[in-house]
Design an enzyme around this catalytic site. Sequence first.
Site, PDB file in Angstrom:
ATOM      1  N   SER A  22      36.265  33.607  39.412  1.00 55.97           N
ATOM      2  CA  SER A  22      35.944  34.955  38.950  1.00 55.97           C
ATOM      3  C   SER A  22      37.175  35.817  38.729  1.00 55.97           C
ATOM      4  CB  SER A  22      35.006  35.640  39.955  1.00 55.97           C
ATOM      5  OG  SER A  22      33.737  35.021  39.958  1.00 55.97           O
ATOM      6  N   GLY A  23      38.369  35.287  39.064  1.00 56.50           N
ATOM      7  CA  GLY A  23      39.593  36.050  38.827  1.00 56.50           C
ATOM      8  C   GLY A  23      39.640  37.351  39.603  1.00 56.50           C
ATOM      9  N   HIS A  26      43.807  40.501  42.313  1.00 55.38           N
ATOM     10  CA  HIS A  26      44.861  41.172  41.568  1.00 55.38           C
ATOM     11  C   HIS A  26      46.218  40.847  42.209  1.00 55.38           C
ATOM     12  CE1 HIS A  26      46.740  44.047  38.951  1.00 55.38           C
ATOM     13  NE2 HIS A  26      47.179  44.788  39.964  1.00 55.38           N
ATOM     14  N   HIS A 140      36.380  41.521  48.022  1.00 59.35           N
ATOM     15  CA  HIS A 140      35.765  40.222  48.280  1.00 59.35           C
ATOM     16  C   HIS A 140      36.270  39.592  49.572  1.00 59.35           C
ATOM     17  CE1 HIS A 140      39.484  38.994  46.258  1.00 59.35           C
ATOM     18  NE2 HIS A 140      39.283  37.759  46.654  1.00 59.35           N
ATOM     19  N   ARG A 141      37.486  39.928  49.992  1.00 63.88           N
ATOM     20  CA  ARG A 141      38.009  39.380  51.235  1.00 63.88           C
ATOM     21  C   ARG A 141      37.753  40.306  52.425  1.00 63.88           C
ATOM     22  NH1 ARG A 141      42.358  34.955  51.284  1.00 63.88           N
ATOM     23  NH2 ARG A 141      40.748  34.382  52.774  1.00 63.88           N
ATOM     24  N   GLU A 177      47.028  40.605  56.148  1.00 64.80           N
ATOM     25  CA  GLU A 177      46.570  39.404  55.443  1.00 64.80           C
ATOM     26  C   GLU A 177      46.739  38.139  56.278  1.00 64.80           C
ATOM     27  OE1 GLU A 177      45.577  39.314  51.825  1.00 64.80           O
ATOM     28  OE2 GLU A 177      45.226  41.441  52.199  1.00 64.80           O
ATOM     29  N   HIS A 253      51.665  36.656  48.901  1.00 72.74           N
ATOM     30  CA  HIS A 253      51.873  36.427  50.333  1.00 72.74           C
ATOM     31  C   HIS A 253      53.215  35.736  50.527  1.00 72.74           C
ATOM     32  CE1 HIS A 253      47.229  36.293  50.762  1.00 72.74           C
ATOM     33  NE2 HIS A 253      47.663  37.451  51.186  1.00 72.74           N
ATOM     34  N   CYS A 372      47.712  27.444  52.070  1.00 76.26           N
ATOM     35  CA  CYS A 372      46.662  28.470  52.117  1.00 76.26           C
ATOM     36  C   CYS A 372      45.424  27.954  52.829  1.00 76.26           C
ATOM     37  CB  CYS A 372      46.276  28.913  50.708  1.00 76.26           C
ATOM     38  SG  CYS A 372      47.467  29.997  49.891  1.00 76.26           S
TER      39      CYS A 372
END
Length: 451
Positions: A22-23, A26, A140-141, A177, A253, A372
Amino acid sequence: MSQRDVVEVNFDGLVGPTHNYSGLAHGNVASMSHGGLVSNPREAALQGLAKMKALKDAGYVQGVLPPQQRPDLGALRSLGFAGDNGQVLAQAASQAPQLLRAVCSASSMWTANAGTVTPSLDAADGRVHFTPANLQSSFHRFLEPETTGRVLAAIFADPAHFAHHPVLPATPAFSDEGAANHTRLCGEHGEPGVHLFVYGRQAFGGDGVEPRRFPARQTLEASQAIARQHGLGEHQVVYAQQHPDAIDAGVFHNDVIAVGNGSVLLYHELAFRDEEATLDALREKMSTPLIPVRVPLEAVSLEDAVASYLFNSQLLSNDDGSMTLVVPGECQEREAVWRCIQDHLLAGNNPIGEVVVKDVKQSMRNGGGPACLRLRVVLSQAEREALSGRVLLDDALYADLVAWVERHYRERLAPEDLADPRLAEETLAALDELTSLLALGPVYPFQGAGN
């Protein structure tokens, strides 16, 4: 506690059934550039499991973390959508498709962002400490930390061995994060370590030098708060600012531009704003000599670093003192990167003696490489024995998880499929079975957890 009893366990996140492109992220170039493509959730989950199995077979201790409940229908209802599940999904698809995409994200697969961990060796109270990341930089996160906290508390449940801390306030000042911006450097894993916290900006004060194109997702204040929660002293921590130019190139990150293990720090020339000060601080506080492995800009451009995820590789310790670097297949596709691996890393004066290539393309297209996909947790034998659930990978668990994926996962998922109420039903059925398979008990909202 014997040093030989202490190992680093990589807890990989299982890719969820709603894995899609879904991209949403950002600043994550891969995620943004692949938005709208058709994904293959089954292949993604099997690729992740294959990597776990290969590392387990090579002698590394490998753990598993379950995915989140997606779609997050509770989040949609809290935003004003009403009715049964099908009606909620249909309303979101027509009125706010960007929200539907967000609540279906399978981003919890990247467990390097699940939280920050301090081993008992470094903690004053002799326990392993956990702080789930608030992930407030993206909606979303931001939906993840509550379930993440429940999952970690379910697995690392024994209070004699494990301590759990609250998520930091979900405000820009404490943007956190997780372990993607944290590296523990030491001699062997069973020796005390120094914790390198990398941040993109300061919320209070600072000189204002920050990225201009993409947001800095980690603040100095968040890293300092986690160090305080875990009881780390000044002699145990180093804070370093990530280079703003790297963030603007898509290095969202620190683990996209640097990776550390033991006494080795493999990093790009533009990883840190002040490279020499960072290295000097580590050398001053580490009890064993630091082994910096620097990749110059002339060897690997920032564009190649981001496209290949060279630095988002897993760096693993072997019994003979050597290290293995697990890289994504994209590293072979970039000539400059592959040449650097052969001529600079393998042929260099450092412990990296082997490079293993793994196909995690489904994850890579959303901007997540091998590093990740795992949360690093240093555990003693006693702490491993104190784990709850069936989460350490062996041949039987691997076979059960592969069969579970093949029963429940779709082979094709386009963004428009996210509104299908059958997908939600399939996902809940899969997750309900998974919690039994992993012997975790109820950790999801639909099972009554958190209510």
